[in-house]
Enzyme design. Structure first.
Site, short mmCIF file in Angstrom:
data_model
loop_
_atom_site.label_atom_id
_atom_site.label_comp_id
_atom_site.label_asym_id
_atom_site.label_seq_id
_atom_site.Cartn_x
_atom_site.Cartn_y
_atom_site.Cartn_z
N CYS A 275 -52.61 -14.57 66.53
CA CYS A 275 -51.85 -13.80 67.52
C CYS A 275 -51.80 -12.31 67.14
O CYS A 275 -52.83 -11.65 67.21
CB CYS A 275 -50.47 -14.42 67.71
SG CYS A 275 -49.81 -14.05 69.33
N HIS B 185 -50.73 -20.04 67.93
CA HIS B 185 -50.08 -20.17 66.61
C HIS B 185 -50.36 -21.56 66.01
O HIS B 185 -49.51 -22.45 66.15
CB HIS B 185 -48.57 -19.99 66.76
CG HIS B 185 -48.15 -18.58 67.01
ND1 HIS B 185 -47.75 -17.73 66.01
CD2 HIS B 185 -48.08 -17.86 68.15
CE1 HIS B 185 -47.44 -16.55 66.51
NE2 HIS B 185 -47.64 -16.61 67.82
N GLU C 297 -50.05 -22.54 63.13
CA GLU C 297 -49.07 -22.88 62.08
C GLU C 297 -47.82 -23.53 62.66
O GLU C 297 -46.98 -24.04 61.93
CB GLU C 297 -48.72 -21.62 61.27
CG GLU C 297 -47.81 -20.61 61.94
CD GLU C 297 -48.51 -19.75 63.02
OE1 GLU C 297 -49.68 -20.01 63.35
OE2 GLU C 297 -47.85 -18.84 63.55
#
Ligand code: GLN
Length: 186
Positions: free
Chosen positions: A77, A168, A170
């Site tokens: 991002c 994202h 993660e």
């Protein structure tokens, strides 16, 4: 092998947790000289303008720029925005290591934040992707491999030792992007 996670701002701890879960050694990088002791770097999501302010103040920008031109990097991002060669919406400084044009906050209000499923070239079927005020990759250079697209736009790309995602990884319970990154670092 030590992975440096840029820990200036944003969701760096989530990256650290995923990488440690995969058995990697993680250092949270807050000072430019810490880059001397890591083998690869992760630039997390957050606010790219805030990153830039900090990086420029601390004499970090040049050192990180040199690092990502020779060593592996994963940007997610805002991290992808920082790695890009061209940034729009508005245009701003970047490290220029990844041959893409990326437009900040490009999906408008309705799609501002969304969770989607999309196919990727990584084995294991469709991937959940969390988009938060995501940028859009508007151009990907010849050397850039598109590893996943969503809604017609590239969302996961790779060029040499650099990987970038406009979502994202993660934040999902799926560590394939980090796995692919660690594979590349090895
Ligand atoms: N909108 C942010 C930017 O332009 C990126 C958002 C994110 O990292 N989730 O920098």
């Amino acid at each position: 092998m030590t992975i440096g996670v840029l820990a200036i701002q944003g969701d760096y701890e989530a990256h650290g947790r995923v990488l440690e879960g995969l058995g990697a050694k993680v250092t949270y990088v807050r000072k430019p000289e810490q880059l001397d002791d890591v083998d690869a770097v992760v630039i997390p999501g957050g606010e790219s303008t805030t990153f830039l302010k900090f990086l420029e103040q601390q004499n970090f920008f040049g050192k990180l720029g040199d690092f990502v031109k020779t060593k592996p990097a994963l940007g997610t991002c805002a991290g992808a925005i920082l790695l890009a060669k061209e940034v729009e919406g508005p245009s701003q400084a970047s490290l220029g290591a990844l041959d893409i044009r990326i437009r900040r906050n490009a999906y408008g209000r309705q799609l501002e934040s969304s969770i989607r499923q999309a196919e990727t070239k990584l084995a294991g079927g469709p991937m959940e992707m969390v988009f938060i005020r995501a940028p859009r990759i508007e151009r990907a250079g010849k050397e850039v491999e598109v590893l996943a697209s969503a809604g017609g736009d590239p969302v996961l790309v790779r060029q040499g030792k650099i990987m970038a995602a406009t979502f994202h990884p993660e934040l999902s319970d799926d560590s394939r992007v980090h796995q692919a990154f660690l594979q590349m670092v090895k």
